[in-house]
Design a protein around this motif. Structure first.
Motif, mmCIF file in Angstrom:
data_model
loop_
_atom_site.group_PDB
_atom_site.id
_atom_site.type_symbol
_atom_site.label_atom_id
_atom_site.label_comp_id
_atom_site.label_asym_id
_atom_site.label_seq_id
_atom_site.Cartn_x
_atom_site.Cartn_y
_atom_site.Cartn_z
ATOM 1 N N VAL A 176 64.163 -18.914 -17.662
ATOM 2 C CA VAL A 176 64.596 -19.408 -18.958
ATOM 3 C C VAL A 176 63.925 -18.514 -19.991
ATOM 4 N N ALA A 177 64.642 -17.500 -20.481
ATOM 5 C CA ALA A 177 64.064 -16.535 -21.408
ATOM 6 C C ALA A 177 63.873 -17.164 -22.781
ATOM 7 N N THR A 178 62.845 -16.693 -23.495
ATOM 8 C CA THR A 178 62.549 -17.218 -24.829
ATOM 9 C C THR A 178 62.740 -16.182 -25.927
ATOM 10 N N ALA A 179 62.523 -14.894 -25.638
ATOM 11 C CA ALA A 179 62.642 -13.848 -26.658
ATOM 12 C C ALA A 179 62.609 -12.492 -25.971
ATOM 13 N N PHE A 180 63.007 -11.444 -26.723
ATOM 14 C CA PHE A 180 62.903 -10.092 -26.187
ATOM 15 C C PHE A 180 62.774 -9.113 -27.335
ATOM 16 N N ASP A 181 62.375 -7.879 -27.010
ATOM 17 C CA ASP A 181 62.372 -6.811 -27.999
ATOM 18 C C ASP A 181 62.353 -5.470 -27.297
ATOM 19 N N VAL A 182 62.637 -4.434 -28.085
ATOM 20 C CA VAL A 182 62.760 -3.066 -27.587
ATOM 21 C C VAL A 182 61.664 -2.226 -28.229
ATOM 22 N N ALA A 183 61.100 -1.298 -27.478
ATOM 23 C CA ALA A 183 60.097 -0.385 -28.030
ATOM 24 C C ALA A 183 60.799 0.658 -28.893
ATOM 25 N N ALA A 184 60.413 0.735 -30.166
ATOM 26 C CA ALA A 184 61.043 1.710 -31.062
ATOM 27 C C ALA A 184 60.770 3.133 -30.600
ATOM 28 N N SER A 185 59.624 3.362 -29.962
ATOM 29 C CA SER A 185 59.268 4.711 -29.519
ATOM 30 C C SER A 185 59.933 5.094 -28.207
ATOM 31 N N ASP A 186 60.557 4.113 -27.523
ATOM 32 C CA ASP A 186 61.232 4.371 -26.252
ATOM 33 C C ASP A 186 62.294 3.301 -26.045
ATOM 34 N N PRO A 187 63.533 3.545 -26.472
ATOM 35 C CA PRO A 187 64.578 2.517 -26.409
ATOM 36 C C PRO A 187 64.896 2.026 -24.998
ATOM 37 N N LYS A 188 64.472 2.744 -23.968
ATOM 38 C CA LYS A 188 64.707 2.265 -22.603
ATOM 39 C C LYS A 188 63.677 1.234 -22.165
ATOM 40 N N ARG A 189 62.604 1.084 -22.918
ATOM 41 C CA ARG A 189 61.576 0.075 -22.604
ATOM 42 C C ARG A 189 61.920 -1.217 -23.338
ATOM 43 N N VAL A 190 62.214 -2.261 -22.564
ATOM 44 C CA VAL A 190 62.567 -3.566 -23.103
ATOM 45 C C VAL A 190 61.681 -4.617 -22.454
ATOM 46 N N TYR A 191 61.215 -5.581 -23.252
ATOM 47 C CA TYR A 191 60.398 -6.688 -22.752
ATOM 48 C C TYR A 191 61.137 -8.001 -22.975
ATOM 49 N N VAL A 192 61.057 -8.901 -21.997
ATOM 50 C CA VAL A 192 61.649 -10.238 -22.099
ATOM 51 C C VAL A 192 60.597 -11.253 -21.687
ATOM 52 N N SER A 193 60.354 -12.255 -22.518
ATOM 53 C CA SER A 193 59.417 -13.330 -22.173
ATOM 54 C C SER A 193 60.188 -14.580 -21.792
ATOM 55 N N GLY A 194 59.520 -15.483 -21.073
ATOM 56 C CA GLY A 194 60.156 -16.739 -20.729
ATOM 57 C C GLY A 194 59.354 -17.549 -19.746
ATOM 58 N N LEU A 195 60.004 -18.565 -19.201
ATOM 59 C CA LEU A 195 59.428 -19.393 -18.147
ATOM 60 C C LEU A 195 60.213 -19.155 -16.869
ATOM 61 N N GLY A 196 59.491 -18.858 -15.792
ATOM 62 C CA GLY A 196 60.096 -18.804 -14.477
ATOM 63 C C GLY A 196 59.948 -20.158 -13.806
ATOM 64 N N LEU A 197 61.044 -20.710 -13.319
ATOM 65 C CA LEU A 197 60.993 -22.027 -12.687
ATOM 66 C C LEU A 197 60.739 -21.945 -11.189
#
Length: 470
Positions: A176-197
């Protein structure tokens, strides 16, 4: 793979955690105190500001001299939903809804759903490329075979078309993801936070280094249904320095990692809602805003306000005293959503680093709808505007009706206007503060594969700096 009962139990726990953050004073039809929550400044025209409030979107094109309303019904949402917003380079507005991605025209008068599946999926979050604003990503969630799975979608033409980016992910966690964002210095690096059930309810961070083709699981220690992680920011010039807010049942924390999520340290915490976060445009300073919690009895009055630090040492001190609901830092200065009952305004702009603010918006500043008849917006918003006018203290013809008839906040009268105290790492000399030494709760680093138990953990060592506790 979780069974049906386990999945329902986990989902109910998450729903309870998320629901506990809805405001309690009943004023509007959605039961929430009217307040501002998010601000976007248009990089093309800084006089153009967009505010997400608990009663719709507010727009000004003259830095607050006149505000107008885009009601929730025009965008396509309602109730306690708070859509993630993004502003593309051509003025197109993105709104991530439970029922799909909504796109608003540059004037806000016309709204439609994205074409195809993206117009029907639950949209967790959106992110606009700060360097090339025709590009944006959206994170969608859907159920496949009874499990929650996610996918990134990308536009390169200001929302005219969207393509899948990589494959679906998160099903093995029932994420159940809560938010995400992309690294401006490297658009291929993406982070996603959330809860794993699955296999146990826990907070997690997922990271991709190849634009969503593959993902690395990075559990976050001491998080779960009562301490939910929300990915917050990537340092503008360092893809490995990241910030995550943890929304807790008793206190909120700010976690920092300088290793792309492989280890963490807690640098600020308080018994209040960490509702605002902003990095300075050059990335050298960070500001954190604490606001009123939804359970007023749990508030630590000394936590409320804006706390600022250099990103070099993250030694926070308070620069502003009052309940803060959002922060945005641009070249013009630091914007803050505040509580009108204590500060006299809902949105302000500081040009001295947060020590003082010029008022840009009050409740009664909203003087009408963003678009006149016969627009789509006017047709859908005429009724909601008539209901809103007396609540915010204006007439439906745009005149000031005086002080709005909103009740005071119950339960925390002593907190509004509280001066608070500056805090340095390890300072335990004031009421409400505690010494969070290295290795204490929230300061333990995590290695990949840690499932939340003692296995896989190592000593904090030099990465576990002392914590500023407010």
């Amino acid at each position: 793979m979780a069974g049906g009962v386990d999945r329902v139990a986990g989902s109910m726990a998450l729903a309870a955690a998320l629901a506990s953050w809805s405001a309690t004073p009943t004023v509007l039809a959605n039961g929430r105190y009217p307040s501002a929550q998010q601000l976007i400044e248009d990089p093309r025209s800084p006089e153009h500001l967009i505010v997400r409030a608990t009663y719709g979107l507010l727009v000004t094109r003259d830095t607050g001299k006149r505000w107008s309303l885009i009601c929730e019904q025009a965008v396509g949402y309602g109730g306690n939903e708070d859509p993630a917003l993004g502003l593309l380079g051509d003025g197109t507005l993105l709104a991530g809804l439970f029922g799909g991605l909504a796109l608003g025209s540059a004037d806000g008068c016309t709204w439609s759903k994205a074409q195809g599946a993206l117009g029907e999926l639950e949209i967790v979050d959106v992110s606009v490329d700060p360097l090339e604003r025709a590009r944006a990503l959206a994170l969608g969630r859907e159920a496949q075979h009874g499990l929650s799975t996610h996918r990134l979608w990308r536009t390169s033409d200001s929302g005219a078309s969207w393509q899948r980016l990589g494959g679906p992910f998160g099903a093995e966690l029932d994420l159940v993801a809560t938010a995400f964002d992309v690294a401006a210095s490297d658009p291929k690096r993406v982070y996603v936070s959330g809860l794993g059930l699955v296999p146990a309810l826990r907070g997690v961070l997922l990271r991709t280094d190849n634009g969503g083709v593959g993902w690395t699981l990075l559990p976050i220690a001491d998080t779960g249904p009562q301490a939910v992680p929300f990915f917050t920011a990537v340092a503008p010039n360092d893809r490995d320095t990241i910030y995550v807010r943890v929304r807790g049942s008793n206190r909120d924390r700010l976690l920092v990692s300088s290793s792309g999520g492989q280890s963490w340290r807690s640098v600020l915490e308080g018994r209040a809602v960490m509702a605002g976060f902003a990095l300075s445009p050059d990335g050298t300073q960070v500001a954190v805003g604490f606001g009123l919690p939804d359970r007023p009895g749990l508030v630590d009055c000394s936590a409320l306000g804006i706390w600022k630090a250099s990103t070099r040492d993250l030694a926070f001190s308070k620069v502003f005293h009052g309940a803060v609901q959002c922060l945005t830092w641009t070249q013009r200065g630091l914007y803050a959503c505040t509580h009108e009952r204590s500060e006299g305004f809902q949105l302000g702009l500081s040009q001295d680093g947060g020590q003082s603010f010029a008022s840009l918006m009050k409740l009664r500043s909203v003087q009408g709808l963003a678009c006149p008849s016969p627009s789509m917006l006017a047709a859908l918003c005429a009724g909601p505007w008539r209901e809103l006018c007396p609540v915010i203290g204006t007439t439906c013809t745009g005149g000031d009706a005086g002080v709005p008839g909103i009740p005071p906040i119950g339960g925390v009268p002593g907190c509004l206007g509280d001066a608070g105290l500056p805090v340095a790492p390890g300072d335990a000399g004031s009421a409400g503060l505690r010494d969070a030494a290295a290795g204490s709760d929230g300061a333990r680093p995590v290695v990949p594969g840690d499932a939340g138990s003692g296995a896989g953990r190592r000593d904090a060592g030099t990465d576990a700096d002392a914590v500023s506790s407010v």
